[in-house]
Design a protein around this motif. Structure first.
Motif, PDB file in Angstrom:
ATOM      1  N   ARG A 120      90.638 -16.055  57.978  1.00 32.48           N
ATOM      2  CA  ARG A 120      91.651 -16.849  58.099  1.00 32.48           C
ATOM      3  C   ARG A 120      92.903 -16.139  57.585  1.00 32.48           C
ATOM      4  N   GLY A 121      92.966 -14.954  57.550  1.00 38.01           N
ATOM      5  CA  GLY A 121      93.856 -14.176  56.826  1.00 38.01           C
ATOM      6  C   GLY A 121      94.152 -13.847  55.469  1.00 38.01           C
ATOM      7  N   PHE A 122      92.985 -14.629  54.778  1.00 34.55           N
ATOM      8  CA  PHE A 122      92.817 -14.226  53.393  1.00 34.55           C
ATOM      9  C   PHE A 122      91.454 -13.553  52.944  1.00 34.55           C
ATOM     10  N   VAL A 123      92.012 -12.797  51.921  1.00 36.91           N
ATOM     11  CA  VAL A 123      90.945 -11.693  51.144  1.00 36.91           C
ATOM     12  C   VAL A 123      89.851 -12.637  50.763  1.00 36.91           C
ATOM     13  N   THR A 124      88.598 -12.199  50.939  1.00 40.69           N
ATOM     14  CA  THR A 124      87.484 -13.072  50.249  1.00 40.69           C
ATOM     15  C   THR A 124      86.877 -12.071  49.267  1.00 40.69           C
ATOM     16  N   ASP A 125      85.515 -11.411  49.997  1.00 44.70           N
ATOM     17  CA  ASP A 125      84.571 -10.540  49.081  1.00 44.70           C
ATOM     18  C   ASP A 125      84.395  -9.399  49.737  1.00 44.70           C
ATOM     19  N   SER A 126      83.663  -8.533  48.911  1.00 41.76           N
ATOM     20  CA  SER A 126      82.619  -7.389  49.774  1.00 41.76           C
ATOM     21  C   SER A 126      81.555  -7.967  50.110  1.00 41.76           C
ATOM     22  N   SER A 127      80.419  -7.222  50.674  1.00 44.85           N
ATOM     23  CA  SER A 127      79.363  -7.849  51.033  1.00 44.85           C
ATOM     24  C   SER A 127      78.417  -8.371  49.885  1.00 44.85           C
ATOM     25  N   TYR A 128      78.491  -7.750  48.668  1.00 41.02           N
ATOM     26  CA  TYR A 128      77.816  -8.057  47.473  1.00 41.02           C
ATOM     27  C   TYR A 128      78.567  -8.272  46.353  1.00 41.02           C
ATOM     28  N   SER A 129      79.929  -8.155  46.374  1.00 39.99           N
ATOM     29  CA  SER A 129      80.767  -8.263  45.141  1.00 39.99           C
ATOM     30  C   SER A 129      81.955  -9.179  45.352  1.00 39.99           C
ATOM     31  N   ASN A 130      82.549  -9.653  44.459  1.00 37.00           N
ATOM     32  CA  ASN A 130      83.753 -10.005  44.244  1.00 37.00           C
ATOM     33  C   ASN A 130      84.787  -8.888  44.025  1.00 37.00           C
ATOM     34  N   ILE A 131      85.792  -9.147  44.153  1.00 40.22           N
ATOM     35  CA  ILE A 131      86.960  -7.936  43.959  1.00 40.22           C
ATOM     36  C   ILE A 131      88.099  -8.525  43.167  1.00 40.22           C
ATOM     37  N   VAL A 132      88.693  -7.565  42.652  1.00 42.99           N
ATOM     38  CA  VAL A 132      89.716  -7.781  41.859  1.00 42.99           C
ATOM     39  C   VAL A 132      90.821  -6.679  41.967  1.00 42.99           C
ATOM     40  N   PHE A 133      92.003  -7.210  41.976  1.00 38.97           N
ATOM     41  CA  PHE A 133      93.196  -6.168  42.319  1.00 38.97           C
ATOM     42  C   PHE A 133      94.093  -6.013  41.144  1.00 38.97           C
ATOM     43  N   ARG A 134      94.445  -4.747  40.936  1.00 39.48           N
ATOM     44  CA  ARG A 134      95.571  -4.435  39.959  1.00 39.48           C
ATOM     45  C   ARG A 134      97.069  -4.221  40.366  1.00 39.48           C
ATOM     46  N   LYS A 135      97.757  -4.777  39.786  1.00 37.00           N
ATOM     47  CA  LYS A 135      99.427  -4.599  40.037  1.00 37.00           C
ATOM     48  C   LYS A 135      99.996  -4.642  38.751  1.00 37.00           C
ATOM     49  N   ASN A 136     100.629  -3.338  38.272  1.00 36.29           N
ATOM     50  CA  ASN A 136     100.850  -3.005  36.897  1.00 36.29           C
ATOM     51  C   ASN A 136      99.673  -3.191  36.126  1.00 36.29           C
ATOM     52  N   LYS A 137      99.888  -3.990  35.071  1.00 35.46           N
ATOM     53  CA  LYS A 137      98.636  -4.458  34.013  1.00 35.46           C
ATOM     54  C   LYS A 137      97.787  -5.514  34.348  1.00 35.46           C
ATOM     55  N   HIS A 138      98.298  -6.216  35.494  1.00 34.97           N
ATOM     56  CA  HIS A 138      97.514  -7.575  35.886  1.00 34.97           C
ATOM     57  C   HIS A 138      96.383  -7.398  36.784  1.00 34.97           C
ATOM     58  N   TRP A 139      95.548  -8.149  36.397  1.00 38.81           N
ATOM     59  CA  TRP A 139      94.359  -8.060  37.555  1.00 38.81           C
ATOM     60  C   TRP A 139      94.083  -9.288  38.169  1.00 38.81           C
ATOM     61  N   VAL A 140      94.135  -9.565  39.555  1.00 43.59           N
ATOM     62  CA  VAL A 140      94.013 -10.708  40.174  1.00 43.59           C
ATOM     63  C   VAL A 140      92.865 -10.727  41.162  1.00 43.59           C
ATOM     64  N   THR A 141      92.149 -11.785  41.448  1.00 43.38           N
ATOM     65  CA  THR A 141      91.158 -12.067  42.196  1.00 43.38           C
ATOM     66  C   THR A 141      91.339 -13.073  43.280  1.00 43.38           C
ATOM     67  N   PRO A 142      91.047 -12.941  44.519  1.00 42.94           N
ATOM     68  CA  PRO A 142      91.224 -13.721  45.520  1.00 42.94           C
ATOM     69  C   PRO A 142      90.712 -15.250  45.206  1.00 42.94           C
ATOM     70  N   TRP A 143      91.754 -16.128  45.370  1.00 44.95           N
ATOM     71  CA  TRP A 143      91.362 -17.809  45.109  1.00 44.95           C
ATOM     72  C   TRP A 143      90.212 -18.008  46.275  1.00 44.95           C
ATOM     73  N   SER A 144      90.439 -17.275  47.100  1.00 49.71           N
ATOM     74  CA  SER A 144      89.454 -17.703  48.469  1.00 49.71           C
ATOM     75  C   SER A 144      88.200 -17.003  48.545  1.00 49.71           C
ATOM     76  N   ALA A 145      87.742 -16.303  47.320  1.00 49.92           N
ATOM     77  CA  ALA A 145      86.318 -15.841  47.392  1.00 49.92           C
ATOM     78  C   ALA A 145      85.354 -16.650  47.926  1.00 49.92           C
ATOM     79  N   LEU A 146      84.510 -15.934  48.766  1.00 52.15           N
ATOM     80  CA  LEU A 146      83.452 -16.668  49.405  1.00 52.15           C
ATOM     81  C   LEU A 146      82.504 -17.337  48.380  1.00 52.15           C
ATOM     82  N   LEU A 147      81.978 -16.497  47.463  1.00 57.17           N
ATOM     83  CA  LEU A 147      81.103 -16.899  46.473  1.00 57.17           C
ATOM     84  C   LEU A 147      81.750 -16.678  45.268  1.00 57.17           C
ATOM     85  N   LYS A 148      81.965 -17.690  44.424  1.00 58.92           N
ATOM     86  CA  LYS A 148      82.657 -17.629  43.227  1.00 58.92           C
ATOM     87  C   LYS A 148      81.658 -17.195  42.177  1.00 58.92           C
TER      88      LYS A 148
END
Length: 198
Positions: A120-148
């Motif tokens: 529904r337009g929101f990033v979730t996970d890869s097939s086996y992993s959660n994902i975290v993104f970096r912007k500058n020095k901050h790391w963010v993970t999707p609130w909408s992860a399928l499996l937390k």
């Protein structure tokens, strides 16, 4: 109901992050099976012979009446690229052995190493992993992860990463990403977001 599964890192005879795995197992059993029996994971695993050298995935398949444990030798698979796949009805809130839908989506990766699922337009996970993104020095993970996941939860509690809504159009605003799960800790490879294929 499909059987549940828990995958725990075992390195040179030491289990990693047991408390978070235990919390997830007990939460899953309470919600799905209505049981209030509490699994003491450290005690349970202390009665099982384990390999003392090398890296293994300790795989526990379980429900409210049965538990089966196996130790699988583990080698890290290099992931360098992700392909966006969209599915608006996918649900994987609990870690089931049944991964048919995820496997079908994984087959759409073409020349990429793995997929990045968008719901529904929101990033979730890869097939086996959660994902975290970096912007500058901050790391963010999707609130909408399928499996937390357990690694994700540990990093959130340590304030190493934070949660936020990440839409598909937000991906290019980040610089890089990492994949994390029970076997991939936060010290893994940082990959440029240009390696996410739309």
């Amino acid at each position: 109901m499909s059987l549940l599964i828990e995958s725990i890192k075992l390195l040179d005879g030491k289990y990693y992050n047991l408390s978070h795995h235990e919390q997830r197992m007990n939460r899953s059993l309470k919600y799905l099976c209505g049981t209030h029996d509490y699994i003491d994971l450290e005690e349970f695993l202390s009665n099982i012979d384990k390999p003392e050298q090398g890296l293994f995935k300790c795989r526990i398949v379980y429900d409210d009446v049965a538990r089966e444990v196996e130790f699988l030798p583990y080698e890290y698979k290099k992931i360098s690229s992700l392909r966006i796949v969209e599915h608006d009805r996918i649900n994987y809130e609990f870690k089931y052995t049944d991964r048919k839908l995820i496997n079908r989506l994984f087959d759409l990766r073409k020349d990429c190493d793995d997929i990045l699922i968008v719901k529904r337009g929101f990033v979730t996970d890869s097939s086996y992993s959660n994902i975290v993104f970096r912007k500058n020095k901050h790391w963010v993970t999707p609130w909408s992860a399928l499996l937390k996941g357990t690694q994700r939860q540990k990093l959130l509690e340590q304030n190493i990463i934070e949660e936020d809504d990440i839409r598909i159009e937000d991906i290019r605003s980040f610089e890089s990403f990492k994949l994390i799960n029970a076997m991939f800790e936060f010290d893994g490879e940082e990959i440029d977001v240009s390696n996410i294929v739309f």
